[in-house]
Design a protein around this motif. Sequence first.
Motif, short mmCIF file in Angstrom:
data_model
loop_
_atom_site.label_atom_id
_atom_site.label_comp_id
_atom_site.label_asym_id
_atom_site.label_seq_id
_atom_site.Cartn_x
_atom_site.Cartn_y
_atom_site.Cartn_z
N THR A 497 0.82 -1.21 0.00
CA THR A 497 0.00 0.00 0.00
C THR A 497 0.86 1.26 0.00
O THR A 497 0.34 2.36 0.07
N ASP A 498 2.17 1.11 -0.11
CA ASP A 498 3.11 2.23 -0.20
C ASP A 498 3.49 2.42 -1.67
O ASP A 498 4.18 1.59 -2.25
N PRO A 499 3.04 3.52 -2.30
CA PRO A 499 3.29 3.69 -3.74
C PRO A 499 4.77 3.77 -4.11
O PRO A 499 5.13 3.59 -5.27
N ASN A 500 5.64 4.03 -3.13
CA ASN A 500 7.07 4.15 -3.43
C ASN A 500 7.83 2.84 -3.29
O ASN A 500 9.03 2.79 -3.56
N LEU A 501 7.15 1.78 -2.88
CA LEU A 501 7.80 0.49 -2.66
C LEU A 501 7.68 -0.34 -3.93
O LEU A 501 6.72 -1.07 -4.14
N ARG A 502 8.68 -0.21 -4.82
CA ARG A 502 8.62 -0.87 -6.12
C ARG A 502 9.19 -2.29 -6.03
O ARG A 502 9.57 -2.77 -4.97
N GLY A 503 9.23 -2.95 -7.20
CA GLY A 503 9.79 -4.29 -7.25
C GLY A 503 8.81 -5.33 -6.74
O GLY A 503 7.63 -5.31 -7.08
N ALA A 504 9.31 -6.25 -5.91
CA ALA A 504 8.49 -7.34 -5.38
C ALA A 504 8.66 -7.41 -3.87
O ALA A 504 9.30 -8.32 -3.34
N PRO A 505 8.10 -6.44 -3.15
CA PRO A 505 8.33 -6.37 -1.70
C PRO A 505 7.68 -7.53 -0.93
O PRO A 505 6.65 -8.06 -1.34
N THR A 506 8.29 -7.90 0.16
CA THR A 506 7.71 -8.85 1.10
C THR A 506 7.82 -8.25 2.50
O THR A 506 8.45 -7.20 2.68
N GLY A 507 7.19 -8.89 3.48
CA GLY A 507 7.29 -8.42 4.85
C GLY A 507 6.47 -7.18 5.14
O GLY A 507 6.64 -6.55 6.18
N HIS A 508 5.57 -6.80 4.25
CA HIS A 508 4.74 -5.61 4.48
C HIS A 508 3.36 -6.03 4.98
O HIS A 508 2.98 -7.20 4.91
N SER A 509 2.61 -5.07 5.47
CA SER A 509 1.24 -5.33 5.92
C SER A 509 0.29 -4.43 5.13
O SER A 509 0.69 -3.42 4.56
N VAL A 510 -0.99 -4.83 5.10
CA VAL A 510 -2.01 -4.09 4.35
C VAL A 510 -2.98 -3.46 5.34
O VAL A 510 -3.80 -4.15 5.95
N PRO A 511 -2.89 -2.13 5.57
CA PRO A 511 -3.83 -1.47 6.48
C PRO A 511 -5.16 -1.17 5.78
O PRO A 511 -5.19 -0.56 4.71
#
Length: 558
Positions: A497-511
Amino acid sequence: MVHKTDIEIARAADKKPIQEVGARLGIGADDLLPYGHDKAKVTAGFIAGLADRPQGKLVLVTAINPTPAGEGKTTTTVGLGDGLSRIGKKTAICIREASLGPCFGMKGGAAGGGHAQVVPMEEMNLHFTGDFHAITSAHNLLAALIDNHIHWGNALGIDQRRVAWRRVMDMNDRALRDIVCSLGGVANGFPRETGFDITVASEVMAILCLASDLSDLERRLGDIIVGYTRERAPVTARDLKAEGAMTVLLKDALQPNLVQTLEHTPAFVHGGPFANIAHGCNSVIATTTALRLADYVVTEAGFGADLGAEKFMNIKCRKAGLSPAAVVVVATIKALKMNGGVAKDALGAEDVAAVEKGCANLGRHIENVKSFGVPAVVAINHFAGDTEAEIAAVKAYAAGQGSEAILCTHWAEGGAGAEALAERVVALAEADHHGFAPLYPDEMGLFQKIETIAKRIYRADAVLADKKIRDQLHAWEDAGYGDLPICMAKTQYSFSTDPNLRGAPTGHSVPVREVRLAAGAGFVVVICGEIMTMPGLPRVPSAEAIGLNDLGQVEGLF
């Protein structure tokens, strides 16, 4: 070499009369309602008569996460359609109509580009056949009826604090996101907080795009929940006796629009829900009509495959009984470089390492598409600055993912530049797969459905939703809405949900910020992060460059 702009290419097009375009699909002149010489609506009676015909092959065009560098999904959809026509397949294209918001904002139009365009480009990107105006009017009629009902005694007991139906307009206007209405005294009603969404986020838009015919449209409009009483009982558009008048406003808009590509492939352009805040697909009625008239139908779903393709599979295909035969994932070298960490102003230099790093984004989309049981092929939408080494890196990466990447030059060469892609799509579509299935079953709980999308498509670790949101989902389940699919509203620029986090991120959460029940459309909207249902204009809007030239022709559209 001086390249013509999209609008110059479109203006020089050798367009066929729309009756000739319809004839390619077996649509008679009497079954078309012409809007001028080059666009028409297909009549409801003709469409009803197609019900028993077998359906052709459905091909979905989707993409990696979008970047400011551009991917060219609609351009590839058009190029592939023309490519299929060139190799002898009876083909139709199904895309969405353009919203005036992005057209005058930042994103531009929705007719393709270069020599892979749908025409007439200017009309398509402006008022077209008036469908969006009809949707805006029907939506706002319901809004007016709500406030009028409250003004004249409120027999239904609507709680003004719990009116859920906002107003809409087809323009980016941040000043209208949150407003107070009915100011000015007794004669103007009871003041309350409300706001505007953009028309393409309207539930009426979603309903039009999911309805199978006029009676289904009217039923769905009646099911819209406009608010709640003080006892939390839902109040519907049917309670307000609104659905009949709304259907009258939408009766022509429900009929699909027929136009053509630069190479005269028939194109159905109908409906236009946004993919980051709505379900992002053209109308079911246009798609099913095309499938009964053509051997191959090429359609697209908005933004990256994490949004558009996921909703296409889990909402549109589920509700309309559709099964895609193949999926094309569009990527550009520049967009892959941006996903690999290269700044926009440095994209011109060769950087194979950045391409390879950015391919992680492509790989995740391929994996996600395949998780629906559908084969995927990658289309590299070619730009002049792409180098052989960069192209080779993408091809090698796709092969390592058990897929194939095909270089496509349709922007410069039209359908001829997409013939190789067309051949591969036919090979995939005609292989016997029978593996398509949505990501989750109807009977799964609503929060579990949200978690399934977040974890399996976005690769998130967790969904963050407070007790109020979970209680609301449970209440809807208890009220009989638990079998509805989920429509995620989140940024298109990232798997997170962070528009600046490109590529294939992991370890994030969805608020999850808010949930909305779209009972008429038949899905639950889950609003995540900072996503807006009414966009604003950028610092330098496209509108500043749009105008008429000395010949009275439109300039500046793209």
